[in-house]
Motif scaffolding. Structure first.
Motif, PDB file in Angstrom:
ATOM      1  N   LEU A 233       0.804  -1.172  -0.068  1.00 38.58           N
ATOM      2  CA  LEU A 233       0.009   0.057  -0.079  1.00 38.58           C
ATOM      3  C   LEU A 233       0.894   1.186  -0.034  1.00 38.58           C
ATOM      4  O   LEU A 233       0.512   2.203  -0.819  1.00 38.58           O
ATOM      5  N   GLY A 234       1.909   1.168   0.641  1.00 41.49           N
ATOM      6  CA  GLY A 234       3.001   2.248   0.647  1.00 41.49           C
ATOM      7  C   GLY A 234       3.629   2.560  -0.906  1.00 41.49           C
ATOM      8  O   GLY A 234       3.613   3.565  -0.873  1.00 41.49           O
ATOM      9  N   CYS A 235       3.709   1.376  -1.597  1.00 39.19           N
ATOM     10  CA  CYS A 235       4.462   1.721  -2.726  1.00 39.19           C
ATOM     11  C   CYS A 235       3.054   2.481  -3.559  1.00 39.19           C
ATOM     12  O   CYS A 235       3.474   3.115  -4.454  1.00 39.19           O
ATOM     13  N   LEU A 236       1.827   2.028  -3.323  1.00 39.60           N
ATOM     14  CA  LEU A 236       0.854   2.609  -4.040  1.00 39.60           C
ATOM     15  C   LEU A 236       0.737   4.109  -3.921  1.00 39.60           C
ATOM     16  O   LEU A 236       0.696   5.075  -4.606  1.00 39.60           O
ATOM     17  N   ALA A 237       0.895   4.465  -2.626  1.00 40.58           N
ATOM     18  CA  ALA A 237       0.884   6.071  -1.995  1.00 40.58           C
ATOM     19  C   ALA A 237       2.081   6.601  -2.597  1.00 40.58           C
ATOM     20  O   ALA A 237       1.791   7.756  -3.077  1.00 40.58           O
ATOM     21  N   ASP A 238       3.101   5.964  -2.857  1.00 39.83           N
ATOM     22  CA  ASP A 238       4.322   6.599  -3.487  1.00 39.83           C
ATOM     23  C   ASP A 238       4.304   6.615  -4.861  1.00 39.83           C
ATOM     24  O   ASP A 238       5.404   7.149  -5.752  1.00 39.83           O
ATOM     25  N   ALA A 239       3.429   5.789  -5.593  1.00 43.48           N
ATOM     26  CA  ALA A 239       3.448   5.727  -6.789  1.00 43.48           C
ATOM     27  C   ALA A 239       4.462   5.214  -7.532  1.00 43.48           C
ATOM     28  O   ALA A 239       5.189   5.525  -8.604  1.00 43.48           O
ATOM     29  N   ASP A 240       5.097   4.255  -6.474  1.00 41.50           N
ATOM     30  CA  ASP A 240       6.486   3.354  -6.780  1.00 41.50           C
ATOM     31  C   ASP A 240       6.013   2.092  -7.600  1.00 41.50           C
ATOM     32  O   ASP A 240       5.919   1.048  -6.927  1.00 41.50           O
ATOM     33  N   GLU A 241       5.990   2.040  -8.880  1.00 39.78           N
ATOM     34  CA  GLU A 241       5.416   0.867  -9.631  1.00 39.78           C
ATOM     35  C   GLU A 241       6.406  -0.266  -9.459  1.00 39.78           C
ATOM     36  O   GLU A 241       6.012  -1.492  -9.329  1.00 39.78           O
ATOM     37  N   TYR A 242       7.779  -0.008  -9.528  1.00 40.36           N
ATOM     38  CA  TYR A 242       8.844  -0.982  -9.640  1.00 40.36           C
ATOM     39  C   TYR A 242       8.826  -1.807  -8.197  1.00 40.36           C
ATOM     40  O   TYR A 242       8.920  -2.805  -8.020  1.00 40.36           O
ATOM     41  N   ALA A 243       8.719  -1.079  -7.156  1.00 44.85           N
ATOM     42  CA  ALA A 243       8.856  -1.276  -5.808  1.00 44.85           C
ATOM     43  C   ALA A 243       7.568  -2.129  -5.375  1.00 44.85           C
ATOM     44  O   ALA A 243       7.609  -3.403  -4.870  1.00 44.85           O
TER      45      ALA A 243
ATOM     46  N   GLN B 239      -0.339  -3.080 -13.604  1.00 43.68           N
ATOM     47  CA  GLN B 239       1.091  -3.695 -14.126  1.00 43.68           C
ATOM     48  C   GLN B 239       1.569  -4.689 -13.102  1.00 43.68           C
ATOM     49  O   GLN B 239       2.094  -5.613 -13.573  1.00 43.68           O
ATOM     50  N   VAL B 240       1.164  -4.747 -11.568  1.00 47.59           N
ATOM     51  CA  VAL B 240       1.520  -5.824 -10.957  1.00 47.59           C
ATOM     52  C   VAL B 240       0.755  -7.073 -11.395  1.00 47.59           C
ATOM     53  O   VAL B 240       1.371  -8.050 -11.312  1.00 47.59           O
ATOM     54  N   VAL B 241      -0.531  -6.643 -11.587  1.00 44.92           N
ATOM     55  CA  VAL B 241      -1.328  -8.359 -11.979  1.00 44.92           C
ATOM     56  C   VAL B 241      -0.674  -8.650 -13.394  1.00 44.92           C
ATOM     57  O   VAL B 241      -0.566  -9.791 -13.473  1.00 44.92           O
ATOM     58  N   ALA B 242      -0.297  -7.804 -14.296  1.00 44.51           N
ATOM     59  CA  ALA B 242       0.466  -8.441 -15.261  1.00 44.51           C
ATOM     60  C   ALA B 242       1.694  -8.973 -15.114  1.00 44.51           C
ATOM     61  O   ALA B 242       1.934 -10.092 -15.652  1.00 44.51           O
TER      62      ALA B 242
END
Length: 346
Positions: free
Chosen positions: A18-28, A81-84
């Motif tokens: 969830l923190g990755c989503l909040a930070d818009a950090d796709e790779y993380a 992107q995570v689902v993919a």
């Protein structure tokens, strides 16, 4: 940001993701999901116990006005992107027939049905995901060209139920069984039963129904005899007129509306349209709770944006006066105003 090295359960990895989503950090975010897969967590659990609840929280944060539309869109894109990435990592080979998964016409919430599509793929089905807002005619044309075992249709907004009914019937005329899901059919599937179609509350249940064609086809008929009173059809024909007159009434009664910016005016027209569309859907399935639940939700969303409940009540009163010859509509609007008062008083 990465998941803790010891995280071997989606529940433990959830805060980091969830923190990755909040930070818009796709790779993380992708690293969090793939880390779970490398730790031996089944791909289905990563999708349903990590991605799905995180996306639900994204929607809640938007509704509470904690996240902007841009933040919500960015988080949704990352989850897609995570689902993919999870799907590519799992790379299952189909052993079953073709299942077509699509959103209803006018329905743009494509991530939940995408998760269903991936679960079906993980369980061996050959899945075609058609994505958001698929017109009924295009879906039927596709079914005629491909031999589908079943169709899974998603609907997140109850106001799309009239469109859903038309799509369901179109699939059935093509002799393809249908399973539906999404909040648009009610949290308990009540409106799916009203439309006479198999309903699944989650992806595993949908997969179980798809595997049991008898269960898909063994559903009671639709319960829509109330449509004979023509209230729904008449309301649908008057939709534009009602929205225009409600906006004019707001301008007359609330002077501030006259000074709205173009963006504020567009938002107001959108809200007025939603009120009419949810009312129409409530008439279509003959269930006032569909409308009252929407009013309560809308009141909460507007309250988080410091918009007073009176701004919602004025259109409800206007629509009730304009539809005074429609007894089911007036009753539904009256209940909606009562729900509004109760929600505003909390």
């Amino acid at each position: 940001m990465t998941a803790p090295a010891t995280a071997t359960d989606p529940v433990d990895a959830y805060p980091s993701y969830l923190g990755c989503l909040a930070d818009a950090d796709e790779y993380a975010a992708i690293d969090v999901a793939l880390g779970l897969l490398d730790a031996g967590v089944p791909a289905e659990r990563v999708l349903l116990d990590l991605v799905a609840p995180a996306q639900a929280e994204v929607g809640e944060r938007w509704a509470r006005n904690e996240w902007s539309v841009a933040q919500e869109h960015a988080a949704t894109h990352i989850s897609e992107q995570v689902v993919a990435a999870v799907s590519l990592h799992a790379n299952p080979r189909p052993t079953g027939g073709r299942v077509v998964v699509a959103c209803m016409d006018g329905e743009w919430h494509a991530l939940p049905p995408r998760l269903v599509a991936e679960v079906l793929r993980l369980r061996g089905w050959q899945v075609t995901f058609l994505g958001a807002s698929v017109p009924a005619a295009h879906l039927v044309s596709y079914l005629h060209r491909h031999d589908a075992h079943a169709v899974a249709l998603a609907c997140a907004l109850p106001m799309r139920l009239p469109h859903a009914h038309r799509m369901i019937e179109a699939c059935r005329r093509s002799d393809v069984p249908v399973v539906v899901g999404g909040r648009g059919f009610g949290v308990d599937g009540r409106w799916a039963r009203r439309l006479g179609v198999a309903w699944a509350p989650d992806a595993p249940t949908a997969a179980g129904l798809v595997a049991d064609e008898r269960a898909l086809r063994r559903v009671p008929p639709a319960q829509l005899s109330h449509l004979a009173d023509d209230e729904y059809a008449s309301l649908a024909r008057r939709r534009g007129e009602l929205i225009d007159s409600a906006l004019a009434d707001l301008r007359e009664r609330v002077p501030a509306v006259r000074a709205y910016t173009a963006a504020q005016l567009d938002s107001t027209v959108s809200d007025l349209s939603h009120v009419v569309d949810f009312l129409a859907a409530a008439l279509f399935v003959d269930d006032a709770s569909l409308f009252t639940e929407f009013v309560q939700w809308l009141t909460g969303v507007l309250a988080s944006r410091r918009v007073p409940a009176a701004v919602v009540d004025l259109p409800l009163a206007h629509y009730a006066a304009a539809l005074r010859d429609f007894p089911r509509a007036v009753r539904t609007l009256t209940l909606g105003r009562a729900a509004l008062t109760a929600a505003a008083g909390r």
